[in-house]
Enzyme design. Structure first.
Site, PDB file in Angstrom:
ATOM      1  CE1 TYR A 197     -26.993 -29.578  -8.392  1.00 31.73           C
ATOM      2  CE2 TYR A 197     -29.236 -28.853  -7.930  1.00 31.73           C
ATOM      3  CZ  TYR A 197     -27.877 -28.765  -7.696  1.00 31.73           C
ATOM      4  OH  TYR A 197     -27.403 -27.876  -6.756  1.00 31.73           O
ATOM      5  CG  PHE A 212     -20.121 -37.212  19.327  1.00 31.95           C
ATOM      6  CD1 PHE A 212     -19.350 -38.303  19.687  1.00 31.95           C
ATOM      7  CD2 PHE A 212     -20.001 -36.714  18.040  1.00 31.95           C
ATOM      8  CE1 PHE A 212     -18.474 -38.894  18.779  1.00 31.95           C
ATOM      9  CE2 PHE A 212     -19.125 -37.302  17.133  1.00 31.95           C
ATOM     10  CZ  PHE A 212     -18.362 -38.397  17.500  1.00 31.95           C
ATOM     11  CB  THR A 213     -15.941 -34.731  19.072  1.00 33.40           C
ATOM     12  OG1 THR A 213     -16.390 -35.682  18.096  1.00 33.40           O
ATOM     13  CG2 THR A 213     -15.158 -35.453  20.160  1.00 33.40           C
ATOM     14  CE  LYS A 235     -20.818 -42.611  13.410  1.00 29.89           C
ATOM     15  NZ  LYS A 235     -20.537 -41.371  12.680  1.00 29.89           N
ATOM     16  NE  ARG A 267     -13.286 -40.232  20.886  1.00 30.83           N
ATOM     17  CZ  ARG A 267     -13.762 -39.642  19.781  1.00 30.83           C
ATOM     18  NH1 ARG A 267     -14.871 -40.055  19.213  1.00 30.83           N
ATOM     19  NH2 ARG A 267     -13.142 -38.610  19.249  1.00 30.83           N
ATOM     20  CG  PHE A 324     -10.318 -36.041  18.492  1.00 29.97           C
ATOM     21  CD1 PHE A 324     -11.122 -34.979  18.849  1.00 29.97           C
ATOM     22  CD2 PHE A 324     -10.782 -36.927  17.530  1.00 29.97           C
ATOM     23  CE1 PHE A 324     -12.375 -34.812  18.266  1.00 29.97           C
ATOM     24  CE2 PHE A 324     -12.018 -36.773  16.946  1.00 29.97           C
ATOM     25  CZ  PHE A 324     -12.817 -35.697  17.313  1.00 29.97           C
ATOM     26  CG  ASP A 349     -26.370 -38.053  17.637  1.00 32.20           C
ATOM     27  OD1 ASP A 349     -26.623 -38.829  16.685  1.00 32.20           O
ATOM     28  OD2 ASP A 349     -25.220 -37.661  17.885  1.00 32.20           O
TER      29      ASP A 349
HETATM   30  N1  F0G Z   1     -23.098 -38.301  16.595  1.00 33.14           N
HETATM   31  C1  F0G Z   1     -22.483 -39.387  17.079  1.00 33.14           C
HETATM   32  C2  F0G Z   1     -23.012 -40.036  18.313  1.00 33.14           C
HETATM   33  C3  F0G Z   1     -21.374 -39.907  16.405  1.00 33.14           C
HETATM   34  O1  F0G Z   1     -20.775 -40.990  16.890  1.00 33.14           O
HETATM   35  C4  F0G Z   1     -20.903 -39.257  15.240  1.00 33.14           C
HETATM   36  C5  F0G Z   1     -19.722 -39.739  14.538  1.00 33.14           C
HETATM   37  C6  F0G Z   1     -21.582 -38.126  14.778  1.00 33.14           C
HETATM   38  C7  F0G Z   1     -22.685 -37.683  15.479  1.00 33.14           C
HETATM   39  C8  F0G Z   1     -21.129 -37.365  13.562  1.00 33.14           C
HETATM   40  O2  F0G Z   1     -21.410 -38.075  12.428  1.00 33.14           O
HETATM   41  O3  F0G Z   1     -19.162 -38.616  11.441  1.00 33.14           O
HETATM   42  O4  F0G Z   1     -21.246 -38.754  10.080  1.00 33.14           O
HETATM   43  O5  F0G Z   1     -20.344 -36.557  10.759  1.00 33.14           O
HETATM   44  N2  F0G Z   1     -18.912 -40.523  15.068  1.00 33.14           N
HETATM   45  C9  F0G Z   1     -17.735 -41.099  14.471  1.00 33.14           C
HETATM   46  C10 F0G Z   1     -17.055 -41.964  15.503  1.00 33.14           C
HETATM   47  C11 F0G Z   1     -16.823 -40.138  13.822  1.00 33.14           C
HETATM   48  O6  F0G Z   1     -15.978 -42.481  15.197  1.00 33.14           O
HETATM   49  O7  F0G Z   1     -17.603 -42.172  16.587  1.00 33.14           O
HETATM   50  P1  F0G Z   1     -20.487 -38.000  11.093  1.00 33.14           P
END
Ligand code: F0G
Length: 471
Positions: A89, A141-142, A272, A396, A463, A229
């Site tokens: 843990y 970013f979303t 990624k 997108r 989305f 990021d």
């Molecule tokens: N920042 C960027 C630039 C991203 O592309 C993503 C995720 C995140 C943050 C968030 O990271 O998914 O690990 O919580 N992008 C994915 C995509 C979902 O399909 O582009 P996460």
């Protein structure tokens, strides 16, 4: 290795035609069969999914280019590391391996694991953002913007104008417009500037070292922090190496270190660059922010030495970080994206240029020039592509952009794109040929669809789960 204009990459020396192809720097040890579907099956599947590729079952997909997130293939060395998971843990050995890998490759002092990138974004936003604050960033970013706004902040886009133009050939379309940034720094309360390395929503476009350095100097002058990021920062380092003067002979590892040195910390989705199926982290140099992060992490993610991850996940991520800066790996990774993009360009298919790091972005406006943006051209194109071949892509555009936090009106982004996202080390060049041929067939189809109407709109990040019907 570099993909030339011709598909076969032939070069002529003297009398002889010499073929010099490049190949993936790995061989395949285990395979996962793909399922082929009939047009009827695909019609049923996309209807059942409400014309949203996020709602398709993976079993109904042939080549899955929805995302490069968590979909990469791990190496045998990473899988071996999975067997060395220390599932204590507290104080797992794998946490210390991860911490060391981050410190060595990214250079930050304090490292806190999270279940994935948005876990890190959540914690950082809660610590640094007060209601009414402004967070400037190089395109939204979303999930990042969501967490900034959820904490009471306002996101402001400060990317250069070229980023919003799918035809601009600027080599660093991820750059920050220093004038736009300075205006925000003077006019608003800015807890930190959020800099994304290779800007996802702009088409996987990099930011130059020179720009990053200038942003850092400006932020120092205004006593504001920079949080990166770093999700695709190694891919960004590759573009600096290949496009920016003075970096051609430097290793990716040293470029990455220098790049990160201009920031105060970062959020990271390990899914990624770091070649894992799950995992992320938050890092910084400031001990008081680290202390607050450790306080919050136990509430939302888990103890600060596992942050929602199993020991084995942290080990795979530590090893993935080491592999991610391998020069041959990154050349092949970006080379594959470039191969697909070049094929489409040769066939005059409208895509975002220059070709980005993790994906090819189809310009849906130029596929369907007569379709109003409120009929969701990119969402429509993603559905059409699936119907044609079973290739899964992602919208997108206006759906991803969501609504304005205050007025509730739809954002109308200038870019209306479909993303063909390439998982790392998963598909072959032959798969890329199949994808390109399907895109071409959809592009040349004489009968154009009329678009879609939204029948269900979720409250947050619509989305992912929105549903549609054909117009
Ligand atoms: N920042 C960027 C630039 C991203 O592309 C993503 C995720 C995140 C943050 C968030 O990271 O998914 O690990 O919580 N992008 C994915 C995509 C979902 O399909 O582009 P996460």
């Amino acid at each position: 290795m570099k993909v030339k204009k011709s598909r076969t990459n032939l070069s002529t020396t003297g009398q002889q035609r010499q073929r010099r192809s490049w190949a993936e720097p790995y061989k395949i040890k285990m395979v996962e069969p793909l399922r082929m579907t009939s047009p009827q099956q695909r019609r049923r599947a996309i209807q059942a999914a409400g014309y949203n590729t996020f709602l398709l079952r993976s079993e109904d997909v042939y080549i899955d280019l929805l995302t490069d997130s968590g979909t990469s293939a791990m190496s045998d060395w990473q899988w071996a590391g999975m067997m060395l998971g220390d599932e204590a843990y507290a104080g797992s050995r794998n946490f210390y391996n991860l911490e060391e890998a981050v410190q060595e490759h990214y250079g930050y002092r304090y490292v806190i694991p999270t279940h994935q990138g948005r876990g890190a974004e959540h914690i950082l936003s809660q610590i640094l953002i007060k209601p009414g604050d402004t967070i400037p960033g190089n395109m939204y970013f979303t999930t990042t913007r969501f967490h900034q706004e959820h904490a009471g902040g306002n996101f402001v886009d400060i990317i250069i104008d070229e980023a919003h133009d799918s035809r601009s050939l600027h080599p660093f379309k991820g750059n920050i417009d220093l004038k736009k940034l300075e205006r925000q720094l003077k006019a608003s309360r800015v807890p930190y500037v959020c800099v994304a390395a290779t800007v996802n929503m702009a088409g996987g476009q990099p930011i130059s070292m020179r720009n990053m350095k200038a942003v850092s100097q400006l932020c120092k002058k205004h006593k504001t922090k920079i949080f990166l990021d770093a999700t695709r920062a190694v891919e960004n380092a590759y573009f600096i190496k290949t496009r920016e003067k003075g970096y051609g002979e430097r290793s990716l590892k040293s470029i990455l270190r220098e790049f990160c040195s201009y920031s105060d910390g970062c959020t990271m989705s390990g899914k990624k660059d770091s070649l894992v199926n799950i995992g992320g982290w938050l890092a910084m140099n400031d001990s008081s922010i680290a202390e607050e992060a450790r306080n919050l992490i136990v509430v939302y993610e888990g103890l600060h030495t596992y942050g929602g991850l199993a020991g084995r996940d942290m080990e795979a991520m530590a090893r993935g970080i080491v592999e991610s800066v391998d020069e041959n790996h990154m050349r092949a990774r970006i080379g594959q994206v470039e191969y697909l993009g070049q094929l489409l360009l040769d066939w005059k298919i409208p895509i975002v240029e220059p070709i980005g790091g993790h994906a090819i972005y189809l310009d849906a406006r130029r596929f369907y020039p007569h379709m109003p943006q409120d009929n969701f051209p990119a969402q429509t194109l993603a559905a059409e592509l699936y119907l044609d071949s079973g290739v899964r892509s992602m919208e997108r555009g206006i759906v991803s952009a969501g609504r304005d936090k205050e007025s509730g009106a739809n954002h109308h982004p200038s870019l209306e794109l479909v993303r063909l996202t390439i998982p790392r080390r998963v598909y072959t060049q032959a798969h890329m040929d199949v994808v390109a041929e399907s895109v071409e067939s959809v592009f040349r189809k004489p009968r154009k669809p009329r678009g879609l109407a939204m029948t269900y709109e979720p409250k947050y990040l619509r989305f992912f789960q929105a549903r549609f019907r054909p117009k």
